[in-house]
Design a protein around this motif. Structure first.
Motif, mmCIF file in Angstrom:
data_model
loop_
_atom_site.group_PDB
_atom_site.id
_atom_site.type_symbol
_atom_site.label_atom_id
_atom_site.label_comp_id
_atom_site.label_asym_id
_atom_site.label_seq_id
_atom_site.Cartn_x
_atom_site.Cartn_y
_atom_site.Cartn_z
ATOM 1 N N ALA A 1 1.198 -1.241 -0.375
ATOM 2 C CA ALA A 1 0.142 -0.190 -0.190
ATOM 3 C C ALA A 1 1.250 1.083 0.058
ATOM 4 O O ALA A 1 0.474 2.154 -0.666
ATOM 5 C CB ALA A 1 -0.821 0.038 1.321
ATOM 6 N N HIS A 2 2.029 0.821 0.665
ATOM 7 C CA HIS A 2 2.818 2.493 0.959
ATOM 8 C C HIS A 2 3.498 3.101 -1.051
ATOM 9 O O HIS A 2 4.057 3.869 -0.628
ATOM 10 C CB HIS A 2 4.027 1.783 1.705
ATOM 11 N N LEU A 3 4.099 1.536 -0.499
ATOM 12 C CA LEU A 3 4.182 2.266 -3.364
ATOM 13 C C LEU A 3 3.060 1.362 -4.207
ATOM 14 O O LEU A 3 3.739 1.462 -4.896
ATOM 15 C CB LEU A 3 5.065 0.609 -3.136
ATOM 16 N N GLU A 4 2.303 2.024 -3.518
ATOM 17 C CA GLU A 4 1.005 2.145 -4.548
ATOM 18 C C GLU A 4 1.401 2.735 -5.693
ATOM 19 O O GLU A 4 1.347 2.280 -6.934
ATOM 20 C CB GLU A 4 -0.183 2.182 -3.701
ATOM 21 N N GLU A 5 1.606 4.176 -5.272
ATOM 22 C CA GLU A 5 1.568 5.339 -5.909
ATOM 23 C C GLU A 5 2.911 5.318 -6.542
ATOM 24 O O GLU A 5 2.486 5.503 -8.375
ATOM 25 C CB GLU A 5 1.997 7.099 -5.114
#
Ligand code: BEZ
Length: 240
Positions: A64-68
């Motif tokens: 989720a932290h890396l989604e962007e």
């Protein structure tokens, strides 16, 4: 006969180069029609054994932290866990409200998490590997390209959390291969030299060894060339 068919279904393994098996699913972001909803984009479809388990929680927070970062590389994330929708919702709420991991906290999971309590989708994708568990999906990672074709698969056992640098590296390397018609050597990262396709004739082999200005040939079959990091990233990453 029926038992054999059942067992085969449990172990059916889509392979690299296959079209991603299609399914409709209920997720934490509504219904999805996979892979049709993702035409034109890369997708990483990844599986988890179950909700409310520690390794999965650490992975979910990291993804989720890396989604962007993945979105900038035209790649959407879709998770699957062998649990129902309400369990998923409760788990994601707990993650946001209570869990801190590696300095990441207050993390909202915005990508879809598929409910698969029947394990139907997990079986379609070979995520149930009975030697490891008959009721929990192994940690699978399917890289699916914009045409809906499976391009890479990584499997991890239940006890082993995934390496997200490697997942991102593999995505960028495959996109680089597609864009620049090159291969990428061991441990490649953007900015490192890339491998040009092997010589297909004796004439080309000779030419490569004698006169290719831009190539660095260790031998006739192993030639690399420069591909600057900026060139790779400019082609692959979306503009701000
Ligand atoms: C975990 O995510 O922590 C986990 C799940 C299933 C088996 C072992 C560990």
């Amino acid at each position: 006969m029926e038992l054999i068919q059942e067992q085969e279904k449990a172990t059916s393994m889509p392979r690299i180069g296959d079209e991603a098996p299609a399914f409709n699913a209920i997720t934490t972001q509504g219904e999805i029609d996979f892979p049709n909803d993702y035409a034109g984009e890369w997708v990483i479809l990844f599986s988890h054994p179950a909700d409310f388990t520690p390794v999965c929680t650490s992975e979910f927070i990291t993804f989720a932290h890396l989604e962007e970062k993945f979105a900038k590389a035209n790649c959407k994330l879709v998770g699957l866990s062998i649990d129902g929708l309400y369990s998923h919702i409760a788990w994601l709420r707990t993650i946001k409200e209570k869990i801190e991991f590696n300095g990441m906290k207050n993390i909202e999971v915005k990508f879809p998490l598929i409910e698969d309590i029947s394990m139907e989708i997990a079986k379609k994708y070979g995520m149930i590997q009975p030697g490891e568990s008959k009721t929990q999906a192994v940690r699978a990672v399917f890289f699916i390209d914009p045409k809906g074709v499976i391009r890479a698969i990584i499997y991890y056992p239940l006890s082993l959390g995934r390496n997200f640098d490697e997942i991102y590296r593999a995505l960028i390397a495959m996109q680089t291969s597609d864009k620049f018609s090159v291969a990428t050597p061991a441990d490649w990262n953007p900015g490192d030299d890339v491998i040009v396709s092997p010589a297909g004739s004796c004439g080309v082999a000779e030419e490569r060894m004698t006169s290719s200005e831009d190539l660095d040939c260790k031998d006739w079959f192993f030639c690399t060339k420069k591909l600057p990091k900026e060139t790779v990233l400019k082609e692959i990453l979306k503009k701000e």
